[in-house]
Scaffold this motif. Structure first.
Motif, short mmCIF file in Angstrom:
data_model
loop_
_atom_site.label_atom_id
_atom_site.label_comp_id
_atom_site.label_asym_id
_atom_site.label_seq_id
_atom_site.Cartn_x
_atom_site.Cartn_y
_atom_site.Cartn_z
N HIS A 210 52.48 50.25 46.56
CA HIS A 210 52.03 48.91 47.20
C HIS A 210 51.61 47.86 45.99
O HIS A 210 52.06 46.61 45.80
CB HIS A 210 50.99 48.79 48.25
N LEU A 211 50.66 48.57 45.25
CA LEU A 211 50.21 47.65 43.88
C LEU A 211 51.14 47.11 42.86
O LEU A 211 51.44 46.15 42.68
CB LEU A 211 49.28 48.47 43.44
N ASN A 212 52.17 48.20 42.47
CA ASN A 212 53.29 47.91 41.86
C ASN A 212 54.20 46.75 42.24
O ASN A 212 54.65 45.74 41.52
CB ASN A 212 53.80 49.10 41.27
N ARG A 213 54.44 46.87 43.46
CA ARG A 213 55.33 45.82 44.23
C ARG A 213 54.61 44.43 43.81
O ARG A 213 55.42 43.40 43.66
CB ARG A 213 55.47 46.11 45.69
N PHE A 214 53.29 44.28 44.09
CA PHE A 214 52.67 42.94 44.05
C PHE A 214 52.67 42.59 42.57
O PHE A 214 52.65 41.48 42.19
CB PHE A 214 51.00 43.18 44.67
N LEU A 215 52.32 43.71 41.58
CA LEU A 215 52.34 43.22 40.39
C LEU A 215 53.53 42.68 39.81
O LEU A 215 53.91 41.86 39.07
CB LEU A 215 51.77 44.39 39.41
N LEU A 216 54.65 43.53 40.28
CA LEU A 216 56.04 43.07 39.74
C LEU A 216 56.37 41.43 39.99
O LEU A 216 56.93 40.83 39.34
CB LEU A 216 57.14 43.89 40.27
N GLU A 217 55.99 40.97 41.25
CA GLU A 217 56.22 39.78 41.88
C GLU A 217 55.67 38.84 41.03
O GLU A 217 55.94 37.61 41.04
CB GLU A 217 56.20 39.90 43.23
N HIS A 218 54.11 39.18 40.98
CA HIS A 218 52.93 38.20 40.70
C HIS A 218 52.41 38.20 39.13
O HIS A 218 52.03 37.28 38.89
CB HIS A 218 52.02 37.95 41.79
N PHE A 219 52.62 39.34 38.74
CA PHE A 219 52.31 39.75 37.20
C PHE A 219 53.32 40.31 36.49
O PHE A 219 53.00 41.48 36.11
CB PHE A 219 51.02 40.37 37.37
N PRO A 220 54.47 39.75 36.73
CA PRO A 220 55.62 40.62 35.96
C PRO A 220 55.26 40.94 34.49
O PRO A 220 55.96 41.70 33.80
CB PRO A 220 56.98 39.67 36.04
N GLU A 221 54.51 40.11 33.64
CA GLU A 221 54.23 40.47 32.34
C GLU A 221 53.05 41.43 32.06
O GLU A 221 52.71 41.57 31.09
CB GLU A 221 53.95 39.09 31.60
N GLY A 222 52.44 41.76 33.28
CA GLY A 222 51.29 42.79 33.27
C GLY A 222 49.95 41.94 33.38
O GLY A 222 49.97 40.70 33.38
#
Length: 617
Positions: A210-222
């Motif tokens: 779940h965390l990685n899905r959110f990060l990919l969408e909203h923090f794609p650069e990390g």
């Protein structure tokens, strides 16, 4: 007389019933009659029978090697199929042989391009080579896909999937062989992609899924800040040091300490309350790299056991109101009479040394309703806390919120110890909550008034008819009972507060504030904040739901109490978890019931719930 003809790209045979020169009436082997154009006829024959003719033609066509036929043709020269048949079979070509050549040419479009009825052209060598290579690639991919599907059906992850797992889960390339195999098996087994991959052992952590899905969408650069740190800060101006003893009140996990308080005795029972807010805007210039990253992130993201800060940690450490440290602050001072009414206010930018960072978990033992009622607050800041408590109650009453319904609401704390989750209840409206919330409401309302009265643009929150909205114009916030309300008290955690503080500090220091009410950038900040802040809130709630489900599994809860909210909606006891119960009978709100929990899915964040019985009041 029989005919062999082409209709809509398909070869057919029929017995001629009537020949009208331009059209024919024919009867198919199965008896169906049809009218066809004479131009569609490719061959006429008397024998053999229709069925036998097609069987013989098909078998002969299968024996023809398209590659050999292609080699027999002159490249890119149009030819008639009957001419090729004569070259291949000799001058005395039977109708079945002529039909076989036609069938074979038609079935090999890579080798032969159709140019008209019964006419073709051999493909150029390079085009044929490319087409054959593509065909071979598709064949290998089909074999590969079949192998993948077999492996996935047995819940074994193919080795080739491992490098592309992230993409398959979150941003699949739907033309890839891996995705086609995965999608086909999911459809056949009625599983989602995540469910199937979990059964294959490809999702070791449902939390990280779940965390990685959110990060990919909203923090794609990390979530790292690269090289941004304290060295990017502007030099602080020379500020006076406040002669106060200040303390903060926060949860034990808080590192971005935005606010602190002080109480200084005056004459005749009056006193001065100081509300001190960290002021990172002094060191972060508009348009600077730090400003841009804060604007992009919008706010700190909070989830149980973790957070993604709006500002880099080294910058936070420069401005957080840590105890024993001298920090810049924008302070509002309230002169308060002995009946706790405010007689005067003033705001200034200064430095404040915080004496102590008080934490909820230890403070609540000594500062609560019981100790207040008994007048025995055994705490170094007991006198100050009591004064703040009485002032907070006065301000609450002035807002018309004496019987604030928040007092009956429950907040939940999520504490993680590795994979072990502890969820505790905390009644909202405790003395700690009331002191902090009332002082924050007061300072945000008064600073919002100061901006408006001074003609300085700001971003306000208003509420009417149950709807909360943001705008650059001050308007009443009916729920809070104030004439205007501007978020300014959390500048290290919310970019709207940061913007408003920048405007306020400019006003206090006699400088031109960066934004006017007509500034497009101000409106852009506001729109971006509203949409992104809502997404962050949804994510926080979904992760709280995740940990509630983890807690149910951890505690092996299969039967639990719940309270009816309305219709078939219930809230589980001890958890901020609401669910619809289809089997729930019609019961009044607040009725206590017992429900059964099953089929918890940590990937889909779903579970089954069944009504068992009504509990006695």
């Amino acid at each position: 007389m029989n005919v062999f003809y082409e209709e809509e790209g398909t070869f057919k045979v029929g017995a001629v019933l009537a020949d009208n020169m331009t059209s024919l009436q024919v009867e198919a082997p199965h008896g169906k009659r049809a009218k066809i154009k004479a131009a569609s006829v490719l061959l006429r024959f008397d024998a053999p029978s229709l069925t036998e003719f097609m069987d013989v033609a098909q078998k002969k066509a299968e024996d023809l090697d398209p590659n050999f036929l292609w080699e027999c043709c002159e490249s890119e020269v149009e030819f008639a199929s009957d001419a090729l048949a004569a070259d291949y079979f000799g001058d005395r070509v039977t109708p079945e042989e002529a039909a076989a050549v036609l069938i074979r040419l038609h079935s090999a479009p890579m080798y032969f391009y159709k140019k008209g009825r019964g006419r073709y052209k051999a493909a150029p060598p390079k085009a044929l080579e490319a087409a054959l290579a593509s065909q071979e690639k598709k064949r290998r991919q089909a074999e590969q896909q079949a192998r993948y599907m077999q492996s996935l059906s047995e819940f074994v992850l193919p080795e080739e999937f491992k490098p592309s797992l992230f993409n398959l889960l979150y941003r699949p390339e739907k033309n890839s062989v891996e995705w086609k195999a995965l999608d086909a098996v999911c459809a056949a087994m009625k599983l989602s992609v995540s469910q199937l991959l979990q059964k294959c052992g490809a999702i070791p952590s449902t939390h990280d899924y779940h965390l990685n899905r959110f990060l990919l969408e909203h923090f794609p650069e990390g979530t790292d800040f690269d090289d941004l740190g304290a060295d990017q800060l502007a030099v602080l101006p020379d500020l006076p040091v406040a002669d106060v003893t200040a303390f903060s009140i926060d949860d034990v996990t808080t590192t971005e300490i935005d606010d602190a308080f002080s109480v200084t005795p005056l004459t005749l029972g009056s006193f001065r309350i100081g509300i001190h807010i960290a002021v990172p805007t002094l060191g972060i210039a508009p348009g600077s790299p730090l400003d841009k990253v804060a604007e992009q992130r919008v706010s700190t993201v909070y989830i149980p056991g973790n957070k993604i800060t709006m500002l880099p940690e080294p910058v936070i450490q420069q401005y957080t109101l840590s105890e024993k440290q001298l920090r810049p602050a924008v302070s509002m001072y309230l002169d308060v009479a002995d009946d706790f009414t405010v007689t005067a206010t003033t705001t200034r930018v200064e430095q404040v040394k915080v004496a102590a960072n008080l934490r909820h978990d230890t403070l609540e033992e000594q500062f609560n309703e019981s100790t207040l009622a008994g007048g025995n607050i055994n705490h170094p800041f007991g006198r100050e806390l009591t004064a703040l408590w009485n002032f907070a109650r006065k301000m609450e009453a002035l807002r018309g919120k004496t019987n604030d319904s928040n007092n009956e609401r429950i907040d939940y704390n999520f504490n993680l110890h590795g994979d072990h989750i502890v969820i505790t209840e905390r009644r909202r409206g405790s003395p700690i909550d009331k002191v902090v919330s009332e002082l924050m409401i007061y300072v945000n309302a008064e600073w919002g008034r100061l901006l408006a009265d001074s003609g300085v643009a700001g971003i306000y929150r208003s509420q009417g008819n149950g709807k909360v909205r943001m705008s650059t114009s001050p308007a009443p916030h009916q729920s809070l009972g104030v004439s205007q309300y501007a978020w300014i008290s959390s500048p290290m955690r919310r970019y709207v507060d940061f913007i408003n503080q920048r405007q306020l500090v400019g006003l206090l220091r006699g400088e031109e504030p960066p934004y006017t009410r007509e500034s497009e950038s101000l409106h852009m900040f506001m729109r971006n904040f509203e949409s992104t802040y809502e997404v962050y809130g949804d994510f926080q709630r979904s992760m709280e739901r995740y940990w509630c489900l983890r807690w149910l599994l951890q505690e092996n809860v299969q039967v639990t109490g719940a309270q009816v909210l309305k219709e078939n909606l219930v809230k589980l006891d001890r958890l901020p978890l609401v669910a619809r119960v289809a089997s729930l009978p019609e019961l009044p709100s607040e009725t206590a019931v017992e429900v059964e929990i099953s089929n918890i899915d940590l990937l889909e964040l779903t579970f089954s719930i069944k009504f068992l019985r009504k509990l006695q009041a």
